[in-house]
Design an enzyme around this catalytic site. Structure first.
Site, short mmCIF file in Angstrom:
data_model
loop_
_atom_site.label_atom_id
_atom_site.label_comp_id
_atom_site.label_asym_id
_atom_site.label_seq_id
_atom_site.Cartn_x
_atom_site.Cartn_y
_atom_site.Cartn_z
N TYR A 221 34.84 37.23 36.99
CA TYR A 221 34.45 38.18 38.04
C TYR A 221 32.95 38.17 38.29
O TYR A 221 32.50 38.35 39.42
CB TYR A 221 34.95 39.60 37.70
CG TYR A 221 36.36 39.81 38.18
CD1 TYR A 221 36.61 40.09 39.52
CD2 TYR A 221 37.44 39.67 37.33
CE1 TYR A 221 37.91 40.23 39.99
CE2 TYR A 221 38.74 39.81 37.78
CZ TYR A 221 38.96 40.10 39.12
OH TYR A 221 40.24 40.23 39.59
N HIS A 276 41.33 47.09 48.06
CA HIS A 276 41.47 46.32 46.82
C HIS A 276 40.23 46.43 45.93
O HIS A 276 40.06 45.69 44.98
CB HIS A 276 41.78 44.85 47.12
CG HIS A 276 43.12 44.65 47.76
ND1 HIS A 276 43.48 43.51 48.43
CD2 HIS A 276 44.21 45.46 47.83
CE1 HIS A 276 44.73 43.62 48.89
NE2 HIS A 276 45.18 44.80 48.54
N CYS A 284 35.18 52.84 34.29
CA CYS A 284 35.63 52.95 32.91
C CYS A 284 37.04 52.35 32.75
O CYS A 284 37.95 52.70 33.49
CB CYS A 284 35.65 54.43 32.52
SG CYS A 284 36.17 54.70 30.82
N CYS A 288 38.13 57.46 31.93
CA CYS A 288 37.70 58.76 31.38
C CYS A 288 37.25 59.72 32.48
O CYS A 288 36.90 60.85 32.20
CB CYS A 288 36.58 58.57 30.35
SG CYS A 288 34.98 58.22 31.11
N SER A 362 47.02 37.34 56.36
CA SER A 362 48.31 36.79 56.73
C SER A 362 49.48 37.70 56.39
O SER A 362 50.61 37.43 56.77
CB SER A 362 48.49 35.45 56.03
OG SER A 362 48.46 35.65 54.64
N ALA A 409 37.28 34.83 63.10
CA ALA A 409 36.94 36.24 63.33
C ALA A 409 35.77 36.36 64.30
O ALA A 409 35.77 37.22 65.18
CB ALA A 409 36.61 36.91 62.00
ZN LIG Z 1 34.54 56.17 30.23
#
Ligand SMILES: [Zn+2]
Length: 425
Positions: A221, A276, A284, A288, A362, A409
């Site tokens: 990520y 998303h 967290c 929490c 799509s 686009a």
């Molecule tokens: Zn936390």
């Protein structure tokens, strides 16, 4: 045109009172807050165009609040006030995106003039952005696109819809970011390598995988985030910013993209549902209740080979409970909700839309599918803009007021936005 909204955040009662009185007298809508926390709450409910922000606040520095506010709206005008500040504070405020600064004590006339100038420049900027997006595209395509029969029909329909008070909802997917150079999640560049093996996103973009190999998931990520941060919004993103400035609540974006490009272009968080999540943020992992925060700057840039180790792990923690933080994205084995992903709000928006514009997606995921079907059932007009035919383009073409325009686009969106921006009349 309604009068502009201004939020005053200052812990001094007398300043709040005098600014509110003075600004209302010259026609602005004004709300005030005495703390940073109250300021953020008022921001969310009032959605001001400008904030007059004091640096000395109980609980949080104005400089930090400035970043929070600009995260929510990159085009927000912030006038920064400081009584005790050195020039360094003012410079720092400008660096963090303040429009200008004022030293206390100030004369009201100074504020009035600064605001007037700021709004004037912003209006010009919006007009320039819209024109640029439209003109650029007309040159690029030598009018072929604007003359295509499909687009002519679409723009005629859009002109009628622009007069309605019901909103236009834009559902955007990977196709809108492709021209900013962001590879699609499922494409060849989106592959996941762990050790010597390559995985499909469906195998690893899951909560279950994060539980087992959090460092590997984070490494991927962080790399993906670095790609997104290096990309720039394109003419399609800018066209939606210009449209929002022109019509406010009569438009809304629901985006499947986690790249954050709509927000970075200047679309407001309030009218951009990131269904998303956003890869630039983390939260967290133990849920929490701590607010969603930004991924630390120290973790950029991130080459593909780099791996999370001890030092990085210490930065990827929840600020409140100290537990592990996770990317703020919806994983394949998780479900939509309202709080994090605006699930109900997205469905509600689709059901009352006058027009749903589906851009570069799509129909592979659940919520966008539900939105399209709901809009179709409620009688909304539907326009699908896509490079290739898809379930969404088939749906659009099956409806009396549905259209499919083939292309990128930036081929079509600027013209549609410009027509909608003309508004009722
Ligand atoms: Zn936390």
């Amino acid at each position: 045109m309604t009068s502009a909204k201004i939020l005053v955040i200052d812990d001094e009662k007398l300043i709040r009172w005098s600014l509110e009185k003075g600004l209302k007298q010259i026609g602005y809508q004004v709300e005030t807050a005495s703390t940073a926390e109250e300021g953020l709450q008022k921001y969310e409910s009032f959605l001001p165009e400008a904030v007059i922000l004091d640096n000395k606040l109980p609980g949080m520095q104005g400089l930090d609040l400035l970043i929070e506010l600009r995260t929510r709206d990159a085009r927000l005008i912030v006038l920064f006030m400081t009584a005790f500040g050195t020039i360094e504070t003012a410079v720092e405020a400008m660096k963090r995106g303040a429009y200008d600064y004022i030293n206390k004590p100030f004369v009201f006339e100074e504020i009035r003039q600064l605001l007037e100038k700021a709004f004037y420049v912003q209006r010009l900027d919006t007009e320039v952005q819209t024109l640029k997006a439209v003109v650029q595209k007309q040159f690029d395509t030598e009018n072929v696109v604007s003359l295509s029969p499909a687009m002519r029909d679409i723009l005629q329909m859009v002109d009628k819809i622009a007069r309605s008070e019901a909103p236009t909802v834009f559902l955007t997917g990977a196709g809108i970011s492709a021209e900013s150079g962001i590879p699609t999640f499922r494409g060849p560049e989106g592959y996941w390598q762990v050790g010597s093996r390559n995985y499909q996103p469906e195998e690893l973009a899951t909560h279950a995988a994060f539980e087992q190999i959090p460092d590997e998931i984070w490494s991927w990520y962080l790399y993906r985030r670095a790609v997104c941060v290096a990309a720039e919004p394109n003419a399609a993103h800018h066209a939606l910013v210009a449209l929002e400035r022109a019509v406010g609540d009569r438009m809304l974006i629901a985006t499947q993209n986690v790249d954050g490009l709509h927000l970075r272009a200047g679309s407001s968080l309030a009218r951009t549902y990131q269904i998303h999540g956003n890869i630039d943020f983390m939260r967290c992992a133990d849920e929490c209740g701590a607010p969603i925060g930004r991924v630390p700057e120290a973790l950029a840039p991130w080459p593909k080979e780099r791996r999370v180790g001890d030092a990085e792990r210490k930065l990827l923690v929840c600020e409140r409970c100290g537990g592990r933080a996770r990317p703020h994205v919806l994983w394949f084995d998780e479900t939509y909700d309202e709080e994090r992903y605006r699930f109900e709000s997205s469905l509600e928006a689709a059901s009352r839309a006058a027009l749903l514009v589906i851009v570069g997606t799509s129909g592979a995921t659940n919520l966008p599918n539900m939105m399209a079907r709901l809009a179709a059932r409620s009688g909304a007009a539907i326009v699908a803009l896509n490079a290739d035919p898809s379930p969404f383009t088939a749906l659009a073409e099956s409806l009396p007021r549905g259209h499919f325009a083939r292309g990128s686009a930036t081929d079509h969106l600027p013209a549609i936005a410009a027509h909608l921006a003309r508004g009722p009349g």
